[in-house]
Design an enzyme around this catalytic site. Structure first.
Site, PDB file in Angstrom:
ATOM      1  N   GLN A  78       0.839  -1.196   0.000  1.00 29.70           N
ATOM      2  CA  GLN A  78       0.000   0.000   0.000  1.00 29.70           C
ATOM      3  C   GLN A  78       0.877   1.250   0.000  1.00 29.70           C
ATOM      4  O   GLN A  78       1.252   1.764   1.045  1.00 29.70           O
ATOM      5  CB  GLN A  78      -0.940   0.001   1.200  1.00 29.70           C
ATOM      6  CG  GLN A  78      -1.967   1.104   1.103  1.00 29.70           C
ATOM      7  CD  GLN A  78      -3.036   0.995   2.151  1.00 29.70           C
ATOM      8  OE1 GLN A  78      -3.137   0.043   2.896  1.00 29.70           O
ATOM      9  NE2 GLN A  78      -3.864   2.017   2.220  1.00 29.70           N
ATOM     10  N   PHE A  79       1.171   1.739  -1.213  1.00 29.17           N
ATOM     11  CA  PHE A  79       2.036   2.911  -1.338  1.00 29.17           C
ATOM     12  C   PHE A  79       1.413   4.152  -0.716  1.00 29.17           C
ATOM     13  O   PHE A  79       2.118   5.081  -0.332  1.00 29.17           O
ATOM     14  CB  PHE A  79       2.423   3.162  -2.798  1.00 29.17           C
ATOM     15  CG  PHE A  79       1.361   3.846  -3.611  1.00 29.17           C
ATOM     16  CD1 PHE A  79       1.366   5.223  -3.758  1.00 29.17           C
ATOM     17  CD2 PHE A  79       0.366   3.112  -4.226  1.00 29.17           C
ATOM     18  CE1 PHE A  79       0.383   5.860  -4.505  1.00 29.17           C
ATOM     19  CE2 PHE A  79      -0.611   3.742  -4.976  1.00 29.17           C
ATOM     20  CZ  PHE A  79      -0.604   5.121  -5.119  1.00 29.17           C
ATOM     21  N   THR A  80       0.098   4.162  -0.550  1.00 28.12           N
ATOM     22  CA  THR A  80      -0.556   5.351   0.007  1.00 28.12           C
ATOM     23  C   THR A  80      -0.179   5.597   1.466  1.00 28.12           C
ATOM     24  O   THR A  80      -0.413   6.691   1.980  1.00 28.12           O
ATOM     25  CB  THR A  80      -2.093   5.270  -0.130  1.00 28.12           C
ATOM     26  OG1 THR A  80      -2.561   4.114   0.545  1.00 28.12           O
ATOM     27  CG2 THR A  80      -2.499   5.227  -1.597  1.00 28.12           C
TER      28      THR A  80
END
Length: 145
Positions: A78-80
């Site tokens: 999850q790059f967010t």
């Protein structure tokens, strides 16, 4: 490296409408690899997750780790988690690692967990995923290397 750790009774991931993976109990881990993360950051997250004593013992105290509790891991990239929303209304993702290196570190972490004898499931890196979970407690922790 950042991780959101949730103790769950069950969790599953769907990609493109089909079931990708699931666990019946253990830890749901959202993992964000940040620019400049190194093997040291990976080791830090690995050691913390493996050693977290957040499962109940016979007396009901949080005194067991995931392996002692017989739980599994479900790891989602999850790059967010590297998003910065301090300015404006649209988050900046400049702090996220570029996809190729992030995928490599994500896969290395999965390999490390498996080498500990843990049951590990993982989402599909870079895919749009639907994640369902039933939190247990709820117990949610934030880790940052």
């Amino acid at each position: 490296m950042r991780a959101v750790i949730q103790r769950v009774k069950e969790a599953k991931v769907r990609v493109g409408g089909g079931l990708c993976c699931s666990i019946s109990g253990g830890l749901l881990i959202y993992l964000g690899v940040e620019a400049e993360d190194s093997k040291d950051d990976l080791e830090y997250i690995f050691n913390k997750v493996v050693g977290l004593r957040i499962f109940a013992d016979e007396a009901g105290k949080m005194n067991r780790d995931v392996k002692e509790a017989g739980g599994a891991l479900l790891i989602i990239s999850q790059f967010t988690l590297s998003g910065d929303a301090r300015k404006g209304r649209r988050p900046s993702f400049k702090g996220a690692e570029e996809p190729q290196k992030a995928k490599s570190m994500y896969e290395e972490l999965i390999k490390r967990f498996k080498s500990e004898g843990l049951k590990v499931e993982s989402g599909q890196f870079g895919a749009f995923m639907e994640v369902e979970s039933i939190n247990d407690g709820p117990v949610t922790l934030l880790l940052s290397s």
